[in-house]
Scaffold this active site. Structure first.
Site, PDB file in Angstrom:
ATOM      1  N   SER A  69       0.832  -1.212   0.000  1.00  0.00           N
ATOM      2  CA  SER A  69       0.000   0.000   0.000  1.00  0.00           C
ATOM      3  C   SER A  69       0.865   1.260   0.000  1.00  0.00           C
ATOM      4  O   SER A  69       2.010   1.236   0.455  1.00  0.00           O
ATOM      5  CB  SER A  69      -0.890   0.033   1.242  1.00  0.00           C
ATOM      6  OG  SER A  69      -1.643  -1.146   1.358  1.00  0.00           O
TER       7      SER A  69
HETATM    8  N1  SAH Z   1      -0.188  -5.160   4.026  1.00  0.00           N
HETATM    9  C1  SAH Z   1       0.674  -5.476   2.923  1.00  0.00           C
HETATM   10  C2  SAH Z   1       0.078  -5.188   1.565  1.00  0.00           C
HETATM   11  C3  SAH Z   1      -1.118  -5.961   1.330  1.00  0.00           C
HETATM   12  S1  SAH Z   1      -1.527  -6.332  -0.345  1.00  0.00           S
HETATM   13  C4  SAH Z   1       2.023  -4.815   3.036  1.00  0.00           C
HETATM   14  O1  SAH Z   1       2.255  -4.031   3.965  1.00  0.00           O
HETATM   15  O2  SAH Z   1       2.877  -5.092   2.192  1.00  0.00           O
HETATM   16  C5  SAH Z   1      -2.842  -7.426   0.048  1.00  0.00           C
HETATM   17  C6  SAH Z   1      -2.370  -8.785   0.457  1.00  0.00           C
HETATM   18  O3  SAH Z   1      -3.530  -9.517   0.847  1.00  0.00           O
HETATM   19  C7  SAH Z   1      -1.729  -9.571  -0.672  1.00  0.00           C
HETATM   20  O4  SAH Z   1      -0.472 -10.006  -0.283  1.00  0.00           O
HETATM   21  C8  SAH Z   1      -2.699 -10.741  -0.890  1.00  0.00           C
HETATM   22  O5  SAH Z   1      -2.060 -11.924  -1.296  1.00  0.00           O
HETATM   23  C9  SAH Z   1      -3.333 -10.856   0.470  1.00  0.00           C
HETATM   24  N2  SAH Z   1      -4.640 -11.542   0.514  1.00  0.00           N
HETATM   25  C10 SAH Z   1      -5.658 -11.483  -0.364  1.00  0.00           C
HETATM   26  N3  SAH Z   1      -6.696 -12.238   0.058  1.00  0.00           N
HETATM   27  C11 SAH Z   1      -6.303 -12.787   1.242  1.00  0.00           C
HETATM   28  C12 SAH Z   1      -6.928 -13.658   2.180  1.00  0.00           C
HETATM   29  N4  SAH Z   1      -8.161 -14.140   1.991  1.00  0.00           N
HETATM   30  N5  SAH Z   1      -6.237 -14.024   3.279  1.00  0.00           N
HETATM   31  C13 SAH Z   1      -4.984 -13.550   3.513  1.00  0.00           C
HETATM   32  N6  SAH Z   1      -4.355 -12.712   2.660  1.00  0.00           N
HETATM   33  C14 SAH Z   1      -4.994 -12.333   1.540  1.00  0.00           C
END
Ligand code: SAH
Length: 223
Positions: A69
């Site tokens: 993000s």
């Molecule tokens: N917080 C992260 C960025 C998040 S991007 C950072 O600081 O880098 C969103 C993330 O959510 C991705 O890595 C994606 O793979 C994950 N994601 C999507 N659906 C998910 C789920 N059901 N359970 C866990 N993670 C999930």
């Protein structure tokens, strides 16, 4: 691009400038979030070819088509969570581990962040990033479908979701939020292509839900 050498101290300067800008914009409001954003080197979480853009206020591609993000979004969500030492936090969507690290620092490393990632490769990447900063004592990384929460350690004082839920807030996340004023921050795709960031506060059975702003996150998967 060739012959560009950027030293760690240049990244430190860039990080300070980024934090100053987010303060001027009114996005960083508290000393706690300011200190945490200053402490965590975003340049150590992004892939090497993106490192020189680490302190631009923009999301960046990581792997598997996911994104880290933008810094303003990380700061805004941390402010909304009202973090303090001693809290138990659940993050859904570990990605690089950056946001979890900022949460841990905002709690002065005196709380615990359980973070769950869908893709095992990303969970491993996050563990490596967090290990470099000695954060594995206060950030615990799991693999799985976080739309079901992480019941084993529930209830959580805070829940942070960094991928957009489809249509509504997943019930297991509401169930796993502390009924004594637990706070959740979660993006929800309310209509195709339209995502709203919500702040949810739980008092007993009562759920207060406030729309904060429009956002753009990757999709929250569900098995
Ligand atoms: N917080 C992260 C960025 C998040 S991007 C950072 O600081 O880098 C969103 C993330 O959510 C991705 O890595 C994606 O793979 C994950 N994601 C999507 N659906 C998910 C789920 N059901 N359970 C866990 N993670 C999930």
């Amino acid at each position: 691009m060739s012959d560009v050498i950027i030293f760690d101290k240049d990244y430190d300067i860039a990080r300070k400038r980024m934090v100053e800008e987010l303060k001027l914009l009114g996005i960083i409001k508290s000393k706690r979030v300011e200190e945490a954003m200053l402490k965590v080197p975003r340049d150590r979480f992004v892939p090497p070819h993106e490192r020189m853009y680490a302190y631009e206020d923009t999301p960046l591609r990581i792997m598997l088509d996911q994104t880290i993000s933008a810094p303003h979004m990380v700061a805004m969500m941390c402010e909304l969570l009202e973090l303090e030492p001693g809290l138990k936090v659940l993050e859904v969507g570990t990605g690089t581990g950056y946001h979890a690290a900022v949460c841990a620092e905002a709690m002065e490393r005196k709380g615990i962040v359980y973070t769950i990632e869908y893709f095992p490769q990303l969970a491993l990447y996050a563990v490596q990033n967090l290990a470099q900063l000695d954060l594995l004592d206060c950030v615990k990384v799991f693999t799985g479908d976080g739309s079901k929460g992480l019941p084993k350690y529930a209830p959580y004082h805070r829940i942070l979701v960094t991928a957009a839920a489809q249509r509504d807030i997943p019930r297991p996340l509401i169930d796993q939020l502390d009924p004594n004023g637990g706070i959740m921050v979660i993006p929800v795709e309310v209509k195709p292509g339209i995502q709203v960031l919500y702040r949810v506060v739980k008092h007993g059975e009562k759920i207060e839900k406030e729309a904060v702003t429009y956002v753009s996150f990757v999709k929250l998967r569900s098995d």
